[in-house]
Design an enzyme around this catalytic site. Structure first.
Site, mmCIF file in Angstrom:
data_model
loop_
_atom_site.group_PDB
_atom_site.id
_atom_site.type_symbol
_atom_site.label_atom_id
_atom_site.label_comp_id
_atom_site.label_asym_id
_atom_site.label_seq_id
_atom_site.Cartn_x
_atom_site.Cartn_y
_atom_site.Cartn_z
ATOM 1 N N TYR A 62 -5.378 51.242 -11.844
ATOM 2 C CA TYR A 62 -4.316 52.042 -12.480
ATOM 3 C C TYR A 62 -4.331 53.437 -11.871
ATOM 4 O O TYR A 62 -5.228 54.225 -12.126
ATOM 5 C CB TYR A 62 -4.513 52.128 -13.996
ATOM 6 N N GLY A 210 7.486 46.229 -23.784
ATOM 7 C CA GLY A 210 8.517 47.075 -24.399
ATOM 8 C C GLY A 210 9.727 46.306 -24.885
ATOM 9 O O GLY A 210 10.519 46.822 -25.682
ATOM 10 N N PHE A 211 9.882 45.048 -24.442
ATOM 11 C CA PHE A 211 11.068 44.278 -24.824
ATOM 12 C C PHE A 211 11.090 44.007 -26.325
ATOM 13 O O PHE A 211 12.153 44.033 -26.953
ATOM 14 C CB PHE A 211 11.105 42.954 -24.045
ATOM 15 N N SER A 213 10.002 45.855 -28.581
ATOM 16 C CA SER A 213 10.235 47.118 -29.314
ATOM 17 C C SER A 213 11.702 47.501 -29.277
ATOM 18 O O SER A 213 12.272 47.913 -30.280
ATOM 19 C CB SER A 213 9.435 48.267 -28.685
ATOM 20 N N GLY A 215 14.271 45.684 -27.162
ATOM 21 C CA GLY A 215 15.236 44.686 -26.714
ATOM 22 C C GLY A 215 15.755 45.001 -25.321
ATOM 23 O O GLY A 215 15.141 45.785 -24.575
#
Length: 341
Positions: A62, A210-211, A213, A215
């Site tokens: 990362y 994140g989808f 959360s 959409g």
């Protein structure tokens, strides 16, 4: 909703204890476009500790490296004693995979320096090197445990047979895998194998990157360097289908008096006390919302409803589309065939 209390859970059967929800730190430094301001991220990490979240997930890839350095700075002084640090090796900056003993040791030494610690609580093989028997990689990790450089060993994106072979060399404490309402394939073989062997489960991307959360509109937040824009599930031809899953979760969340992300996270929590989700965020308000998921209670009927919403055909598109390997490409050569070469 009552204020969430972050309980402690035992992760695996070797003695590691962590907060029931962790914090994925990747997005603070990498992958979603650009690094966030360091003082803000340190404040968020301190807020997490004050809130009872003490399990922090990072990796040497990362940044690369900058996320471990950030975490090291945030956990200076007395903070270190309050937390459990998990980091990983096995992916280099070019996303190629290595698991040879020399590389394992060099990565561990590098992570110890960047994190500025004497010992890593949980050290994962981030991806499995399919050119090196997993027993060889595990042999080096076992030595690092014996030397006191790491306390517990983990695997990430490993298949059931690979987990069994690794566990036979030295007990695996945790397996990290993608598990959420839009990634349920691990329930078939990997989750039962972990449970049979007494291995804890760490669920990454429990909010579907994140989808779950936001959409489909989550794609509006992607910067040009955000790797999610290359993932199949976010492509227009799949997004239109996938939004139905979000709409149904959103509708149920409204009925339950919580947000869709809290409902999705609560579903992961209700999988059992051997599961620790590690949602990542860079925003204080999202962090607070995520720990609110701990006080969302789901009945058996709620679980059944969510599982019918997230049925096998609910999501279109591969998780990674070949960008990086997954547990499906994690079989390694046998030790005997490798020695014969």
């Amino acid at each position: 909703m009552a204020e969430a209390v972050v309980k402690r859970i035992k992760l695996g059967s070797q003695g590691l204890e962590v907060s029931a929800q962790g914090l994925g730190c990747m997005g603070m430094s990498a992958a979603y476009g650009f690094a966030k301001p360091e003082p803000d991220m340190i404040a968020l990490i301190h807020h997490a500790i004050d809130s009872g979240v003490t399990f922090f997930d990072t990796s040497d890839v990362y940044g690369p490296h900058t996320n471990e350095i950030l975490l090291g700075k945030a956990l200076k002084g007395g903070m270190r004693k309050k937390v459990e640090i998990a980091t990983k090796f096995g992916l280099d900056g070019k996303m190629s995979v290595r698991g040879d003993p020399e590389y394992v040791r060099a990565c561990c030494e590098g992570s110890l320096k960047r994190l500025d610690v004497d010992c890593i609580d949980l050290y994962y093989q981030h991806r499995i090197d399919t050119t090196v028997p997993v027993e060889v990689t595990m042999g080096e990790l076992k030595k690092l445990v014996e030397e006191g450089k790491i306390k517990y060993i983990g695997l990430s994106e490993a298949s059931a047979p690979t987990i069994r072979r690794a566990h036979a060399v030295h007990p695996i404490t945790a397996v990290q895998l993608e598990w959420s309402l839009w990634a349920r394939d691990v329930e078939e073989e990997i989750v039962p194998t972990c449970r049979e062997l007494g291995i804890g489960i760490v669920a990454y991307s429990p909010l579907g990157r994140g989808f779950l959360s936001s959409g489909p509109k989550v794609i509006e937040t992607f910067s040009k360097d955000d790797f999610r824009q290359h993932l199949p599930r976010f492509q227009p031809e799949n997004l239109e289908h996938n939004k139905k899953l979000f709409e149904r979760v959103n509708k149920m969340a409204a009925r339950k008096g919580c947000t869709p992300s809290q409902l999705a996270l609560a579903w992961v929590h209700h999988q059992g006390d051997d599961v620790c989700p590690i949602p990542g965020t860079t925003k204080m308000e999202n962090f607070n919302q995520n720990i609110g998921a701990l006080s969302v209670k789901l009945t058996l009927e709620d679980m059944a409803e969510l599982e019918s919403i997230a049925s096998a055909d609910a999501v279109k598109g591969d998780r990674y589309g070949g960008l990086v390997t997954t547990y499906k490409e994690s079989e390694t050569p046998s030790l005997s065939s490798w020695k014969a070469v």
